[in-house]
Motif scaffolding. Structure first.
Motif, PDB file in Angstrom:
ATOM      1  N   THR A   1       0.854  -1.196   0.000  1.00 40.99           N
ATOM      2  CA  THR A   1       0.000   0.000   0.000  1.00 40.99           C
ATOM      3  C   THR A   1       0.887   1.243   0.000  1.00 40.99           C
ATOM      4  N   VAL A   2       0.455   2.254  -0.758  1.00 43.82           N
ATOM      5  CA  VAL A   2       1.148   3.546  -0.784  1.00 43.82           C
ATOM      6  C   VAL A   2       0.230   4.584  -0.133  1.00 43.82           C
ATOM      7  N   ALA A   3       0.760   5.299   0.858  1.00 43.23           N
ATOM      8  CA  ALA A   3      -0.043   6.288   1.594  1.00 43.23           C
ATOM      9  C   ALA A   3       0.573   7.674   1.426  1.00 43.23           C
ATOM     10  N   GLU A   4      -0.275   8.672   1.403  1.00 45.76           N
ATOM     11  CA  GLU A   4       0.113  10.075   1.168  1.00 45.76           C
ATOM     12  C   GLU A   4      -0.181  10.943   2.377  1.00 45.76           C
ATOM     13  N   VAL A   5       0.617  12.031   2.557  1.00 46.44           N
ATOM     14  CA  VAL A   5       0.183  13.115   3.452  1.00 46.44           C
ATOM     15  C   VAL A   5      -0.386  14.292   2.653  1.00 46.44           C
ATOM     16  N   ILE A   6      -0.060  14.354   1.359  1.00 48.29           N
ATOM     17  CA  ILE A   6      -0.522  15.491   0.542  1.00 48.29           C
ATOM     18  C   ILE A   6      -2.043  15.432   0.377  1.00 48.29           C
ATOM     19  N   MET A   7      -2.687  16.568   0.683  1.00 46.26           N
ATOM     20  CA  MET A   7      -4.163  16.610   0.572  1.00 46.26           C
ATOM     21  C   MET A   7      -4.617  17.249  -0.730  1.00 46.26           C
ATOM     22  N   GLN A   8      -3.793  18.186  -1.244  1.00 47.36           N
ATOM     23  CA  GLN A   8      -4.128  18.907  -2.488  1.00 47.36           C
ATOM     24  C   GLN A   8      -2.965  18.777  -3.446  1.00 47.36           C
ATOM     25  N   PRO A   9      -3.072  18.124  -4.592  1.00 44.68           N
ATOM     26  CA  PRO A   9      -4.284  17.511  -5.116  1.00 44.68           C
ATOM     27  C   PRO A   9      -4.660  16.238  -4.337  1.00 44.68           C
ATOM     28  N   GLU A  10      -5.945  15.892  -4.405  1.00 48.49           N
ATOM     29  CA  GLU A  10      -6.398  14.729  -3.629  1.00 48.49           C
ATOM     30  C   GLU A  10      -5.744  13.443  -4.133  1.00 48.49           C
ATOM     31  N   THR A  11      -5.595  13.325  -5.470  1.00 55.40           N
ATOM     32  CA  THR A  11      -4.888  12.170  -6.016  1.00 55.40           C
ATOM     33  C   THR A  11      -3.578  12.666  -6.613  1.00 55.40           C
ATOM     34  N   THR A  12      -2.482  12.286  -6.004  1.00 53.91           N
ATOM     35  CA  THR A  12      -1.169  12.749  -6.469  1.00 53.91           C
ATOM     36  C   THR A  12      -0.643  11.801  -7.557  1.00 53.91           C
ATOM     37  N   ALA A  13       0.434  12.250  -8.228  1.00 55.81           N
ATOM     38  CA  ALA A  13       1.074  11.389  -9.236  1.00 55.81           C
ATOM     39  C   ALA A  13       1.548  10.092  -8.582  1.00 55.81           C
ATOM     40  N   LEU A  14       1.969  10.162  -7.320  1.00 59.43           N
ATOM     41  CA  LEU A  14       2.419   8.951  -6.607  1.00 59.43           C
ATOM     42  C   LEU A  14       1.268   7.947  -6.473  1.00 59.43           C
ATOM     43  N   LEU A  15       0.094   8.437  -6.084  1.00 62.17           N
ATOM     44  CA  LEU A  15      -1.052   7.527  -5.919  1.00 62.17           C
ATOM     45  C   LEU A  15      -1.506   6.983  -7.272  1.00 62.17           C
ATOM     46  N   ASP A  16      -1.449   7.833  -8.313  1.00 61.64           N
ATOM     47  CA  ASP A  16      -1.787   7.367  -9.663  1.00 61.64           C
ATOM     48  C   ASP A  16      -0.873   6.217 -10.078  1.00 61.64           C
ATOM     49  N   ARG A  17       0.420   6.407  -9.836  1.00 62.88           N
ATOM     50  CA  ARG A  17       1.418   5.394 -10.218  1.00 62.88           C
ATOM     51  C   ARG A  17       1.165   4.090  -9.447  1.00 62.88           C
ATOM     52  N   ALA A  18       0.884   4.221  -8.144  1.00 64.79           N
ATOM     53  CA  ALA A  18       0.631   3.026  -7.330  1.00 64.79           C
ATOM     54  C   ALA A  18      -0.606   2.290  -7.845  1.00 64.79           C
ATOM     55  N   GLN A  19      -1.602   3.049  -8.223  1.00 61.88           N
ATOM     56  CA  GLN A  19      -2.849   2.440  -8.709  1.00 61.88           C
ATOM     57  C   GLN A  19      -2.613   1.698 -10.029  1.00 61.88           C
ATOM     58  N   GLU A  20      -1.833   2.350 -10.923  1.00 59.17           N
ATOM     59  CA  GLU A  20      -1.492   1.687 -12.201  1.00 59.17           C
ATOM     60  C   GLU A  20      -0.818   0.335 -11.962  1.00 59.17           C
ATOM     61  N   LEU A  21      -0.029   0.259 -10.890  1.00 63.28           N
ATOM     62  CA  LEU A  21       0.723  -0.963 -10.586  1.00 63.28           C
ATOM     63  C   LEU A  21      -0.132  -1.982  -9.818  1.00 63.28           C
ATOM     64  N   GLY A  22      -1.371  -1.620  -9.523  1.00 60.78           N
ATOM     65  CA  GLY A  22      -2.258  -2.528  -8.801  1.00 60.78           C
ATOM     66  C   GLY A  22      -2.007  -2.555  -7.300  1.00 60.78           C
ATOM     67  N   LEU A  23      -1.310  -1.537  -6.784  1.00 64.69           N
ATOM     68  CA  LEU A  23      -1.048  -1.458  -5.345  1.00 64.69           C
ATOM     69  C   LEU A  23      -2.222  -0.776  -4.635  1.00 64.69           C
ATOM     70  N   GLY A  24      -2.295  -0.946  -3.310  1.00 59.20           N
ATOM     71  CA  GLY A  24      -3.304  -0.234  -2.533  1.00 59.20           C
ATOM     72  C   GLY A  24      -2.922   1.236  -2.402  1.00 59.20           C
ATOM     73  N   THR A  25      -3.893   2.113  -2.267  1.00 66.66           N
ATOM     74  CA  THR A  25      -3.599   3.542  -2.100  1.00 66.66           C
ATOM     75  C   THR A  25      -4.387   4.106  -0.918  1.00 66.66           C
ATOM     76  N   HIS A  26      -3.802   5.146  -0.311  1.00 65.20           N
ATOM     77  CA  HIS A  26      -4.412   5.769   0.876  1.00 65.20           C
ATOM     78  C   HIS A  26      -4.152   7.275   0.768  1.00 65.20           C
ATOM     79  N   ALA A  27      -5.197   8.052   0.536  1.00 65.85           N
ATOM     80  CA  ALA A  27      -5.040   9.484   0.227  1.00 65.85           C
ATOM     81  C   ALA A  27      -4.776  10.329   1.480  1.00 65.85           C
ATOM     82  N   GLY A  28      -4.185  11.514   1.271  1.00 61.66           N
ATOM     83  CA  GLY A  28      -3.837  12.421   2.366  1.00 61.66           C
ATOM     84  C   GLY A  28      -5.029  12.949   3.146  1.00 61.66           C
TER      85      GLY A  28
END
Ligand code: NDP
Length: 266
Positions: free
Chosen positions: A216-243
């Protein structure tokens, strides 16, 4: 409706206009039927001590929320501190006791943990990679360490700050397996605790493809809600957790801390 019985909370910041906490916390308190209101106060760093001293005498003041740039100046203005605020030398909430004493705490880390548990993300036994060693990352690191991860690897642009954080962590948690590292290879939870991701041109704080499958990849960034990091993790089929989960968690922690009556010593 605000009346003479309403408890007052003040948020101190400079500038304050962009801070979303008053809006979010007032909405939550109103939904919960809590008779309290948060008001924003823009205070310059040089006026902080006098402002806090004046606020101390307001008998219906439940407490303060403190944000940029005042978090590291606030510990010296409190009468007592939680252990985590003392270790981090940083305060983001202050509860006023009935006698006017001010007790400071730091809820960034616990807010992040509350956000993680709201999406069912476990810490215990996990191999955790943390990018960042600033205020938010340090608070998160201490809250992670208290929950028994299998190991904690910290990476930061300024490596000496990562080393200092690891030293402080292992001093506070002697059984913790913590080290400075460069990337998330072999980890199953990776957290971005840096400010990278706020701007569209920012590079990724780490490469999620290096993580174990199912991580799982987790963020502290709130704005933007979906960061490039979370997009990349999602493309790879990993779990994501937004800021935003961290903000939600912090609001819940703030309400518990500021509006709980009783002995302010924790
Ligand atoms: P700090 O300034 O204390 O720390 C910033 C961190 O980001 C440091 O580790 C710093 O590294 C790193 N960093 C900054 N720029 C770069 C860069 N160009 N390349 C690599 N690393 C970089 O800030 P905070 O810890 O207070 O805040 C960090 C982020 O967390 C902010 O974006 C903030 O919005 C977010 N946050 C979110 C919350 C929430 O509720 N979701 C709550 C609190 C914060 P170095 O040490 O080398 O400078």
């Amino acid at each position: 409706m605000i009346s003479g019985h309403t408890k007052t909370l003040v948020i101190l910041a400079d500038p304050v206009a962009h801070v979303r906490t008053p809006e979010a916390l007032n909405a939550r308190m109103s939904e919960a039927g809590i008779d309290a209101v948060m008001v924003p106060a823009e205070v310059a760093p040089g006026d902080l001590a006098a402002t806090v001293e004046g606020l101390r005498s307001i008998r219906n003041l439940a407490g303060l929320v403190v944000t940029v740039p005042h978090k590291t100046a606030m510990p010296a203005l409190c009468d007592s501190l939680s252990q985590r605020a003392e270790i981090a030398s940083s305060v983001n909430v202050v509860r006023r006791g009935a006698d006017g004493r001010l007790h400071g705490d730091l809820l960034d880390g616990e807010g992040f943990m509350r956000g993680l548990s709201s999406t069912g993300t476990e810490i215990s036994g996990k191999r955790i990679f943390l990018a960042g060693a600033g205020g938010a990352a340090s608070a998160i690191a201490f809250s992670l360490a208290a929950r028994g991860p299998a190991c904690l690897t910290v990476a930061n642009r300024s490596r000496a700050k990562a080393q200092d954080l690891v030293t402080r962590l292992t001093r506070a948690f002697p059984g913790l397996e913590a080290a400075v590292g460069d990337g998330p290879t072999g980890h199953d939870l990776a957290i971005n605790g840096t400010s990278l991701g706020l701007k569209p041109e920012d590079p990724l704080p780490f490469e999620p493809a290096e993580l174990l499958a199912g991580a799982t990849v987790a963020e502290v960034i709130m704005q933007p809600e979906t960061t490039a990091l979370l997009d990349r993790a999602q493309e790879l089929g990993l779990g994501t957790h937004a800021g935003r989960h961290m903000l939600d968690g912090q609001l819940a922690e703030m309400m518990d801390f500021l509006l709980t009556s009783g002995d302010p010593q924790i």
